[in-house]
Design an enzyme around this catalytic site. Sequence first.
Site, PDB file in Angstrom:
ATOM      1  N   GLY A   1      -5.762  10.725  65.553  1.00  0.00           N
ATOM      2  CA  GLY A   1      -5.810  11.753  66.597  1.00  0.00           C
ATOM      3  C   GLY A   1      -4.536  12.586  66.602  1.00  0.00           C
ATOM      4  O   GLY A   1      -3.826  12.637  65.602  1.00  0.00           O
TER       5      GLY A   1
ATOM      6  N   GLU B   1       1.664  13.606  60.172  1.00  0.00           N
ATOM      7  CA  GLU B   1       0.606  14.522  59.727  1.00  0.00           C
ATOM      8  C   GLU B   1       0.789  15.870  60.430  1.00  0.00           C
ATOM      9  O   GLU B   1       0.936  16.901  59.797  1.00  0.00           O
ATOM     10  CB  GLU B   1      -0.786  13.951  60.047  1.00  0.00           C
ATOM     11  CG  GLU B   1      -1.935  14.851  59.580  1.00  0.00           C
ATOM     12  CD  GLU B   1      -3.318  14.334  60.006  1.00  0.00           C
ATOM     13  OE1 GLU B   1      -3.404  13.476  60.901  1.00  0.00           O
ATOM     14  OE2 GLU B   1      -4.322  14.827  59.436  1.00  0.00           O
TER      15      GLU B   1
END
Length: 363
Positions: free
Chosen positions: A197, A227
């Site tokens: 997420g 990320e």
Amino acid sequence: MSGLFFNVSPFIRALPKAELHLHLEGTVSPQTLSELSRKHNTPMPVENNRYAINPDSGSELTVADVERLYEYTDFQGFLMAFKAVTERLRTPEDYELITYRMLQQLRDENVFHAEAFVSVGVIHWRGQEFEHIFEGLERGRITGERDFGVSLLWIFDAVRNFGADEAYKVADEAVAYRERQLAETGKSSVVGIGIGGDELRGAPELFRNTYRYAANHDLRLTAHAGENAGPGSIWGALNIGAERLGHGLNAFQDAELIEHLAEKQIPVEVCISSNLRTGCCKRIEDHPVKKMFDAGVMITLNTDDPAMFGTSLNKEYQLAQDVFGFSDEQLREIARNSFEASFLGAEEKVGFLDLLDAQSTKA
Ligand SMILES: [Zn+2]
């Protein structure tokens, strides 16, 4: 990247590989999603949907519709596509089907072992009953392993932006299913937990208790980190005990971190096409995969969500060679890393590494 058509070399094709960063829901091909959408062409029932999703969500999709859905160019578009898939995964049979097909695809890529995330956090969030879904997952795994000879372990994935309590529930479920299987058969397919997420909406430190609890019950730990957030998020993941890092794309912003990853040989689950398609990396030539490898970081190559990113593990290896100049020998080293960094037991790892060595003497 879905428009990139290139030939995969015979060397890459034949190379035995493991895939360590793979979301089950991201392996659903346009054909399969279209099939599922014909079966479930009604909106999710409201009582099963505590968070009231768009009522149009159940519309029927043709293969061309899904191909369009998978043609996004940013993170939001990706999240919408992911949501469209999960909305059409409702019954244990749906999960059985996609697991079986995932293993079939892996076999085609010469992937001998995979550790797949299943978004248990999303299943909870939808108010779906996990008990029966897990039975479907297991049926798909067992028949797929038998028919295709690919080994598969599950990593239960929590959604960090749903908060610490929800993540704890996911870990608790992983512990319960693992212990039940161990008691019944002495073996378990549930190997670990992860958090995915939006990193910007859920710092790793929030999940310290969840990770400690899981580790105390012999579950292995991975975390999406670096990320869409900076090195702080990677240090945070390491501080709560993550044994592997998902993406690690932004590690290079911190020289000390790179040195640490190399020195400790902490495996990084690199996903090149994913980073481009979500816009986390703007240009392929800026991707740090080769720099990480040259700095001695233990990298692995992975697809993340192959159907949604128009990729496959062989394509990722070929991309690494074509764009970054990895030699065949270096790709073999990466394949070796993929087995060594897996959460398999020592004996099983040796079995796969022997396969890899046998292939290299043949070549
Ligand atoms: Zn991922």
